[in-house]
Structure formats: C-alpha cells, structure tokens
Motif scaffolding. Structure first.
Motif, PDB file in Angstrom:
ATOM      1  N   ASP A 330       0.673  -1.261   0.219  1.00 17.11           N
ATOM      2  CA  ASP A 330       0.115  -0.065  -0.142  1.00 17.11           C
ATOM      3  C   ASP A 330       1.113   1.089   0.159  1.00 17.11           C
ATOM      4  O   ASP A 330       0.696   2.233  -0.780  1.00 17.11           O
ATOM      5  CB  ASP A 330      -0.912  -0.008   1.130  1.00 17.11           C
ATOM      6  N   VAL A 334       0.966   4.059  -3.024  1.00 12.80           N
ATOM      7  CA  VAL A 334       0.808   5.600  -2.824  1.00 12.80           C
ATOM      8  C   VAL A 334       1.777   6.379  -3.610  1.00 12.80           C
ATOM      9  O   VAL A 334       1.436   7.638  -4.408  1.00 12.80           O
ATOM     10  CB  VAL A 334       0.863   6.109  -1.326  1.00 12.80           C
ATOM     11  N   LYS A 335       3.209   6.069  -3.715  1.00 11.21           N
ATOM     12  CA  LYS A 335       4.139   6.717  -4.515  1.00 11.21           C
ATOM     13  C   LYS A 335       4.335   6.102  -5.808  1.00 11.21           C
ATOM     14  O   LYS A 335       5.234   6.396  -6.465  1.00 11.21           O
ATOM     15  CB  LYS A 335       5.360   6.736  -3.821  1.00 11.21           C
TER      16      LYS A 335
END
Length: 470
Positions: A330, A334-335
């Motif tokens: 996760d 996100v990046k």
C-alpha cells in the motif's frame, strides 16, 4: 619462585609457567654438571697421580736392588723408559740426605720431604711450565734417600677437556630435551584454557550465557563460577530492562493512539475546517512521533536481545519476505513505486520478529527515499553458500563519505527528504550482528542503493523449491 612484576606483567600464563619451570631446571642441570665434572676431574687426576707414584716406586725398586745406594747406576735404556711420558715431559732426581744428586736432573729445586713413607703430591712450576710434583722419602740402612718426580700437565689438561666435552654434550642434549618436554607439556596442559578462551572470544559483546564447567581444569572453576554469577546478574538486569521496554511501549502507545483518535474526532466535527493546513501539520507530527517511538523501541529491543541468542530457531527467509509484501504494498502504491519480490528458498537460525524488523526497516527506507514512479526489488536466497536478503531501489543512493556514518544512531544525511529519525540502519546493523551477519551497502544497477544482509553463520539447508517471482 616469584618473578618480577615489572618485567612479567605483560606475560601470559604459558610464558610464566615456562620461566618458572625452566629456570630451576637449568640451574639444577648446571649445578649437577659442575659437580659431575669436578668429580670426574678428581678421578682422572687421581689416575695420573697414581701413574706418577708408579714412577716413584719404579725408582725405589731400582734403588733397593743396588748394592751401594750411594752410587746409583741407571742405564740409558732405563732412564729413557722412565722419561717416556709423551706428550708430557718427566723430570726426576734422587738425592741423599746431604742433598747430593745421585741420579736424574740436577737442576730441580729442593722440596720439603714428607716425614712419613707416603708419596706426597703438589702443584708447581718448572721451566715456566705447570708441573705436578711427587716426592718420597726412602729409608735405607745407609741413610735416607729422597726421590722427586715431576711431569708437565698436558695430559691432565687434555683429559679435562675430553671429560668436559663428554659431559657437556650429553648435558646440553638433556637440557634441550627438558626444554622441549616442558614446552610441549605446558602447551598440552594449557589446551583446556585455550578452549575456554576461544569459547569466550567467539561470543558477542552481550552474550551472557553461562560458561560450562565440564571439561575445564578444576583450578579455574572458581574464576568461571564468579564469571557465571556476573553473567546471571547481567541477564537479570537485561530482563528487567526488557520488561521496562515492554511496559513503556504499552504506556506510550496508548496515549498516542488516544491523541490520534481525538484528532480524528476533532477533524470530523469540523474543528479544523478553517485551518486544514494546521491539521496536516499536527497529523504529520503525530505520525512522526509514532514512527520515532516504534524505531526507538525496536532499537532498544535489538540491543538487549543478545542475551537470548540461545533461543534462536530456524527462520525461512522466503516466508519472511512474503510477509513484507502485504505490509508495504500500500505504501508503495501511494508513491506509484514498482515493488517487486524475487524469492529463493533460504533458511537461517535467528529470531523471526527481529529479522522481520530488519527487513522492514530496509524496505521502509527504500520507499521513503525512492522518488515517485521508482523501482524497488526485494530478494532473498543463497549465494556462495551463504544466505542473504537484500533490498535494491532506484533512489538517490548514498555517497561514499556517508556510508559508515549512516550506521550511527540519529545520523541523517544532510538534505535527506522525509521525516526519518536516523535509526533504521542502526537497527538493521544491531540485528545483523546478533545473527552473525553483515550489512553491505553498495550502488544498485539503477543508480540507487543496494542494501544486503549476508548471513555468515548458521545457514541451514532449505527444502527444495523452485525460485519464484512475486
């Protein structure tokens, strides 16, 4: 025997034993050799004196055979036979009571004659040469006759040299054999101490297991018992520290979780509608406190867990890496980071939770410093007979000047992004040392950082399996 402390303070037990044993042995051998040499020389001199006395008795026998002792008749053959004493020179004279020379050498000095009938011996000098002198008084009806026989000492010197050589060489051989016997005896006798030394030297700094007394010399049992008592006290101190850490973790995490919950409630009630930026700063600070707390507790546990190294068990690195996939996917999404796993079976001995913590710190660091859209690859397996686990990223990497400093607590490379606290790599280093492993930091193929934990000891054969990609 006491050895001077100022000279032997830096000596080991082996050197002290060798010196303490060899000095008395050498002194005994030297004293024994001197005594034996003196006794042998006295025996040889007595034999030479007996030969000198035989010359006296030969002359006495010749004198007694003469009808008129006042006129001795020594033939050339008789005198030549008497003087045949090569390599020594033999001198003799026969005098009457008035001192008149009846036969022999007339240039011999006068000597005090014995009052009895025994042959008297003495040392002297004649014609600048050392001589051995024998004198004898012969009582005859016609008057006393005085016989003097002397010889040079070349044969005696040669005999002494032969005796000395014959005694010194065997004694040197005895000394050498004694030195070897003492050296190997001391070395063999100290082997159990060497085993204890190696066992202690092989321990890590905080390995507080008791030393086994079985198989060690009884003379050092008191010392080992005192050490074991010290280890026990230290273990108890470590256990108290660990309990404190566990309690502190519970006590600190509870109010921190409560603070986070109150912030969420306040945000939900619109307390920060007019200042959302402040809410972001508070949440960031709270998250940073939580991360710092987790890192501090992990570092403390890593430092104090050396005492429980005896509780190591088999840990499958491939399963360890698989557990990390769900934890960090996760954060990578996100990046927009491509987080991949290349897993091969490998098993080591250790503490599963600690190895998981070390791997987690490496992956967390990689995610923090890898830019958006980067690549991170986590691998494990065996290479050159050693198990390893590594994390490779496409981030900025670490320059040569900072490679050693990054393992210091709270050290962060100047200009580093993010809100790290500088404890990630020190935690990894502590855990690796506990497991007999090394941490290697090199440049990756993508220009980022390749962090590898290489296990030097305790590798176990993994179950056969095919390498797999996750």
């Amino acid at each position: 025997m006491h050895l001077p402390t100022s000279r032997t303070g830096h000596w080991g037990l082996r050197q002290r034993l060798l010196v303490a044993l060899l000095i008395p042995l050498i002194l005994i051998l030297v004293a024994s050799s001197m005594f034996d040499y003196r006794l042998a020389k006295q025996t040889a001199n007595a034999a030479h004196d007996q030969g000198l006395a035989d010359s006296i008795f030969d002359l006495e026998s010749h004198i007694r055979k003469q009808r008129n002792p006042a006129f001795l008749d020594l033939t050339e053959e008789t005198e030549a036979m008497l003087r045949s004493n090569a390599p020594d020179m033999l001198y003799f004279s026969i005098r009457n009571a008035e001192g008149k020379v009846l036969a022999g050498d007339s240039n011999l000095p006068g000597f005090a004659m014995p009052t009895d009938d025994e042959v008297a011996f003495s040392d002297g000098v004649h014609l600048s040469k050392a001589v051995r002198i024998a004198v004898h008084r012969l009582k005859l009806p016609a008057g006393d006759i005085y016989i003097v026989v002397m010889e040079t000492t070349e044969k005696r010197i040669l005999s002494s040299q032969r005796i000395l050589t014959a005694m010194v060489l065997p004694n040197l051989a005895v000394i050498f054999a004694t030195l070897l016997a003492v050296f190997f005896g001391v070395r063999q006798g100290l082997l159990p101490l060497r085993a204890v030394e190696l066992e202690i030297a092989a321990r890590s700094v905080n390995d507080l297991r008791e030393i086994e007394l079985a198989g060690t010399p009884s003379e050092i049992h008191p010392l080992l018992r005192r050490l074991n008592e010290l280890f026990t006290l230290l273990r108890e101190s470590v256990e108290i520290q660990q309990r404190f850490i566990a309690d502190a973790a519970h006590q600190l995490r509870t109010p921190l979780a409560g603070l986070q919950m109150q912030l969420d409630l306040a945000a939900g009630e619109g307390a920060f509608n007019n200042n959302s930026e402040r809410l972001g700063h508070i949440e960031e600070a709270t998250a940073r406190i939580g991360h710092l707390l987790a890192q501090l507790l992990a570092y403390a546990r890593a430092e104090t867990s050396n005492a429980i190294a005896a509780s190591f068990e088999a840990v499958a690195l491939d399963q360890l890496v698989e557990k990390s996939a769900s934890t960090f996917l996760d954060a990578a999404l996100v990046k927009d980071i491509d987080l991949g796993f290349e897993i091969a079976p490998a098993t080591v001995r250790g503490l599963s939770w600690m190895l998981q913590e070390a791997l987690g710190n490496l992956i967390d660091n990689a995610i923090r410093y890898t830019p958006h859209g980067g690549i991170i690859t986590v691998r494990c397996g065996e290479a050159d007979g050693q198990a390893f686990v590594e994390v490779e990223d496409s981030g900025p990497g670490i320059s040569e000047e900072h490679l050693k400093q990054v393992f210091e607590r709270f050290y962060r490379i100047p200009g580093s992004p993010g809100n790290g606290c500088g404890l990630g790599l020190p935690i990894v280093s502590e855990i690796a040392q506990l497991h007999g492993a090394t941490v290697e930091l090199t440049s990756s193929k993508t220009g980022g950082l390749l962090a590898r934990i290489r296990f030097l000891h305790g590798l176990e054969s993994p179950s056969p399996a095919q390498n797999r990609q996750v």
